[in-house]
Design an enzyme around this catalytic site. Structure first.
Site, mmCIF file in Angstrom:
data_model
loop_
_atom_site.group_PDB
_atom_site.id
_atom_site.type_symbol
_atom_site.label_atom_id
_atom_site.label_comp_id
_atom_site.label_asym_id
_atom_site.label_seq_id
_atom_site.Cartn_x
_atom_site.Cartn_y
_atom_site.Cartn_z
ATOM 1 N N GLU A 314 -8.276 -22.321 32.935
ATOM 2 C CA GLU A 314 -8.325 -22.265 31.457
ATOM 3 C C GLU A 314 -7.056 -22.880 30.894
ATOM 4 O O GLU A 314 -6.361 -22.277 30.075
ATOM 5 C CB GLU A 314 -8.464 -20.801 31.010
ATOM 6 C CG GLU A 314 -9.615 -20.081 31.701
ATOM 7 C CD GLU A 314 -9.745 -18.611 31.306
ATOM 8 O OE1 GLU A 314 -8.700 -17.940 31.186
ATOM 9 O OE2 GLU A 314 -10.875 -18.140 31.122
ATOM 10 N N CYS A 410 -12.696 -11.137 25.941
ATOM 11 C CA CYS A 410 -11.428 -11.298 25.229
ATOM 12 C C CYS A 410 -11.598 -11.973 23.880
ATOM 13 O O CYS A 410 -10.929 -11.646 22.915
ATOM 14 C CB CYS A 410 -10.396 -12.032 26.083
ATOM 15 S SG CYS A 410 -10.782 -13.735 26.443
#
Lengths: 653, 653
Positions: A314, A410
């Site tokens: 990421e 998240c």
């Protein structure tokens, strides 16, 4: 030294419905999710983890090692929401949740349900992977928000005990752990805890984490050696040495110049660095922040405000590497970029920070959520071919439609807490120069003081569909101070200012770094009209961005546009534009609740001249075009009308 | 029923040096590698595995589970090489290696050093992963090539014993294993073994493997269940259910229409299917081959002749998904495509098969090897940005330069065996219609019979640099038969035929499926001049290939061209062409030993108008171009001049 927030109460035709969505839909829905009461979503187990840790229930920990942070982010969103929209029932539920959190806290202040339930003897043995301080940071942020929103200190006091304990455990003194967390978050949270309490110890703990990071020998390498070269996910089998770039621990932070590694971690860290640079007047840290800002936004940012070019880790990749179709551009990373921008603006009011904040907010962050608030993107691509997402494994992470919820949830609560606290991002105040900065044009009311003077500033804004902004000053007496208005880069210097209805000459007020400084003696009810012309136009990327060579994107005011298959058929790549061609902006009240769409003409490659199975042919024989009408829609609204291709960048010459 | 090969002895200005390279450099180098005598290459351990299995040495098996196939491919290349270029010393070494192989064979005929050394009780328990029949197939191919090249039967007889044993073990009778290999190869090898021996049993075993594949219930699923849901690489830990598409076992082969899964496996299987369709006159199987051919080459093939769009599983993805920069396009897969094409040509002489065969050979296969034969590509990208290969993990598999050797060394020996047997691909013969087909234009001499008539056909070719081909017939007496010459699609119907120096009118001879059929009474020393005009031209891809929208590639004769940073600077994406612009082909004798390069003009986006850190800007402000001269070079020669960007597809309108 003291800290203040400058919160506006949002009242805006465009943004208020999002706030309402967060309050009426997202926060209640998330609460149900945290309690495993949503039938068709993956169970969160977050509340149960706390109940088990509190001794109220038998069972084992479930979920990610950082599952606690989901409840923390929810509590933070609730705190922000209650600050502007009191809600007794919600507050009662949150109070109960807070009591549960406090019950799960250990007598020494420690709080983490994973370690408490599963590995009480392993506290602080795997900071690389296990997010203990990350979870602590989120609960501290929640405590501050809840305190600021309700005045209640229960969670704040509990988190002070935790922070005090953390300050005892970590540091450079003998007996202390000379470490820091794999996922930065505690650093910016401790700054907020200082703001709420005035206790400078929290600042100094934050400063320690920032300064220790990246020092040699590598803390994560040592931890890994001490764990027998395993990691949290390797089931005791040897795992590769931690990649310090991923954690931004490859260099002391003051020496960093290039954004690397996991992009959310990077943003949270940069935000804390900017906080400390300001509070400490630390020029060296400031220069690092400026370098990292410039690299992030000047070399590694998508036109949507997205960051993170690869799903592997990421992470950032390298300068000008901005693939549209294998992109990551996590919603949380752009939320982090908004945090970083806000901190930079408090260091220096330069338009470049606010322009990026606005870009990320109006484009990427909003795209992370469906129009109805029930579905969310982690990954925010600039080009989607649904078949490729399904059948090319290199694009499997690029979902062509928003899923309902995530096991690793998240992003949705991060959107919730940002939108619930949107009022914190509109203004900042420089007491020394008696200047109130308007960074964003979002309607609402801000009340504060300059010295002894109480001031209320009311803003009306027609953004993003039109560029008409009106500010009204409410004062108890006349006073001289400055209102600084950002001149958005997208209005191309064609802004117009009216003071009490009278046009103001350009030369009247100074313009510095993209802000016009209106310094005068203000009277009650003075008004400013800030007219920001919006027009649709073609945007190009720097020639080093290979991905976008020969392509252009459409921008209208702060909004980036995209083409969708629903409007334009497929393949979208068969469309070709001229950047000389006109773009017509039209408000369509029926389009997903109302939006400005852009109409244009394109040439479309025709497949008609090709035989089935003919894959390559001389160009001289295959030029078949037709002129077609195209509709572009705001990027943030994409994916709300069924599955289909989407692209931001189109072929253009 | 009988089988013949129609081998030409290559004598060609372009190809003979490659043959010499294989003989003088690659075959000796590979032998050193197989014996772990190359200091700076990963040890192969292949010979040692055989020595250990033969009881000549103590030790454990090392390398991939299919390591045996490296020696087999080497022996096959040697067999091909000795057929046309006798070499006593090489033959002595190979004879010794064959004796070693035979010593490692078990009394029942079984041969596999991994199972013999490491897991003798596990034979045939994991066909999904362990390549036992794949290795068998390669050793059978080696045996046939060595027999045909030298007349020696030692290895052939040994492999017949192995094949007989395999025929006992596998089948549909009670007590037989109703399975097939995870990596197809045995199927086409058994057809060759039939050719060498005339024993039809080998055909029937091959037919069994082809027909059994993909039948329900899935054999691989059952194997996986029987292994406790583990796989060979999972260390006893449960592993996912096998992906039957990966193995082309998702459907019975006769029902397959779309190329899926691992592309080398697919090609080897399709080649065997085409063999059986021809030998059995099996129309249903033929139709499956045609569908799979059309899908592979008409929907999923790169312009270079590469196949396999993703490195995940080294696999096909789906129609028109042909990313240039995250491509796989394994060298071995295109070698397999050449095999498949050759088989299809024996079923039906249609230009489309030979065009693709030529495309793959002259472009992708040659690109797999450096000009000096010492470095090899697995992955053959159409677009390379070296920094992205280094820093974007999604492109890590796309090496920007050829490594010296590989731990999994499948591609280099595959190139060696193909080039060493190149003479097998030039002609085919249809006895019934007394037709000799010339599919490729590669100089050399072919001798054979049509009925009782001995014929020799000598070809001179100036390909790929010029399109002049000359064929001369040598006969002992006059005779009527047909020579069918392929009309390459790249010459656009502008070919010219001369018979004994006299131009032949177009209507004189029939043209069917892209071949001109010259049926006449031939005399000794008759000559044909086959003039195939070559010009450089712009090629486009089908509009569904999103990746290539707005782009074009340069082709000259059979060669695809590319741009390299060495000639054109970077970023290459900043260049823009008009497909109306002229392309000038020039032979440069100093360019890597001599090559036709293409010169063109382009507009180059200038970065000069951009400030540092300016990433996006209105198109109206950023139009800076300059006209630059560009040099394009043959794709197969790329990467021989240091590290740099490369692209096949360029922006063009």
């Amino acid at each position: 030294m003291s800290e203040r927030i400058n919160r506006a109460i949002i009242d805006d035709a465009f943004w208020s419905p999002y706030g309402k969505l967060i309050r009426d839909t997202v926060i209640p829905y998330q609460w149900e999710t945290l309690n495993d009461r949503v039938a068709d979503a993956e169970p969160s187990h977050a509340i149960r983890n706390f109940r088990i840790a509190a001794g109220l229930e038998e069972g084992t920990f479930k979920g990610w090692v950082f599952q606690d942070s989901d409840l923390a982010k929810w509590l933070e969103a609730v705190g922000h929401s209650l600050a502007t929209h009191p809600d007794q029932e919600l507050e009662r539920i949150a109070d109960e949740a807070i009591e549960l959190v406090i019950k799960a806290q250990r007598p020494d202040g420690y709080l983490n349900t994973y370690f408490t339930v599963e590995a009480p003897d392993k506290r602080w043995t795997n900071l690389t992977d296990c997010h203990e301080l990350y979870c602590a940071g989120h609960m501290i942020e929640a405590a501050v928000a809840y305190f600021e929103g309700t005045g209640k200190r229960r969670l704040l006091d509990a988190m002070c005990r935790f922070a005090d304990y953390i300050g005892d455990v970590f540091g450079t003194e003998p007996g202390q752990i000379r470490g820091y967390d794999g996922h930065q978050e505690i650093e910016l949270a401790l700054v907020k805890l200082f703001r709420a309490t005035g206790n400078e110890r929290y600042l100094s703990i934050s400063r320690y984490f920032i300064d220790e990071r990246g020092q040699e020998p590598s803390f994560f390498d040592r931890e890994w050696e001490n764990r027998g070269r395993t990691n949290h996910y390797s089931n005791g089998i040897p795992a590769p040495r931690p990649n310090n770039e991923y954690f931004q621990s490859h260099l002391p932070v003051r020496q960093q110049s290039v954004a690397v590694g996991h992009s959310v971690r990077a943003m949270y860290m940069y935000a804390a660095m900017a906080d400390l640079a300001r509070l400490d007047g630390d020029q060296e840290l400031l220069r690092a922040c400026e370098r990292l800002w410039d690299n992030t936004t000047g070399k590694q940012m998508y036109v949507t405000g997205g960051i993170g070019s690869t799903h592997h880790g990421e992470a950032f990749t390298f300068d000008y590497d901005l693939p549209n179709d294998t992109v990551y551009a996590e919603t949380c990373a752009s939320i982090g970029l908004v945090f970083f921008a806000q901190r930079m603006l408090r260091l220096k009011s330069h338009r470049k920070y606010a322009d990026v904040m606005e870009r990320a907010l109006f484009n990427l962050v909003l795209a992370g959520m469906s129009i109805d608030g029930s579905h969310y993107f982690y990954v925010n691509p600039l080009e989607v071919w649904p078949e490729a997402s399904a059948r090319n494994p290199g694009k499997r992470h690029v979902l062509p439609s928003r899923p309902k919820w995530y096991g690793c949830a998240c992003c949705p609560p991060n959107i919730a807490r940002l939108i619930a606290s949107l009022g914190d991002y509109v203004y900042s105040v420089d007491e020394a120069s008696k200047t109130i900065y308007a960074h964003l044009f979002i309607g609402g009311e801000w009340s504060g003081e300059l010295g002894d003077l109480p001031i209320t500033l009311s803003q009306e804004s027609s953004l993003p569909w039109r560029g008409d902004v009106k500010l009204k000053v409410s004062l108890t007496k006349k006073a001289r101070f400055t209102i600084a208005l950002r001149i958005p880069s997208w209005c191309d210097g064609e802004q117009r200012l009216l003071l009490n209805g009278v046009p103001v000459e350009r030369e009247t007020f100074a313009v510095v770094d993209g802000y016009v400084y209106i310094n005068r003696e203000w009277s009650d009810a003075d008004t400013l009209n800030w007219e920001l012309p919006m027009k649709a136009r073609w945007i190009m990327a720097h020639p080093e961005v290979r991905e976008n060579a020969g392509k252009a994107a459409i921008q209208y005011g702060p909004l980036v546009y995209c083409l969708e298959e629903a409007d334009n058929g497929k393949p979208l790549a068969s469309l070709r534009f001229s950047t000389e061609s006109s773009l017509r902006a039209e408000f369509e009240s029926n389009f997903l609740g109302g939006a400005v769409v852009i109409r244009a003409e394109a040439l479309k490659d025709e497949a008609g001249g090709w035989e089935d199975g003919e894959l390559y042919a001389p160009a001289s024989k295959k030029k078949h075009f037709e002129t077609v009408a195209v509709r572009a829609v705001p990027y943030f609204m994409w994916g709300n009308r069924g599955l289909g291709e989407m692209t931001v960048w189109v072929r253009a010459d």
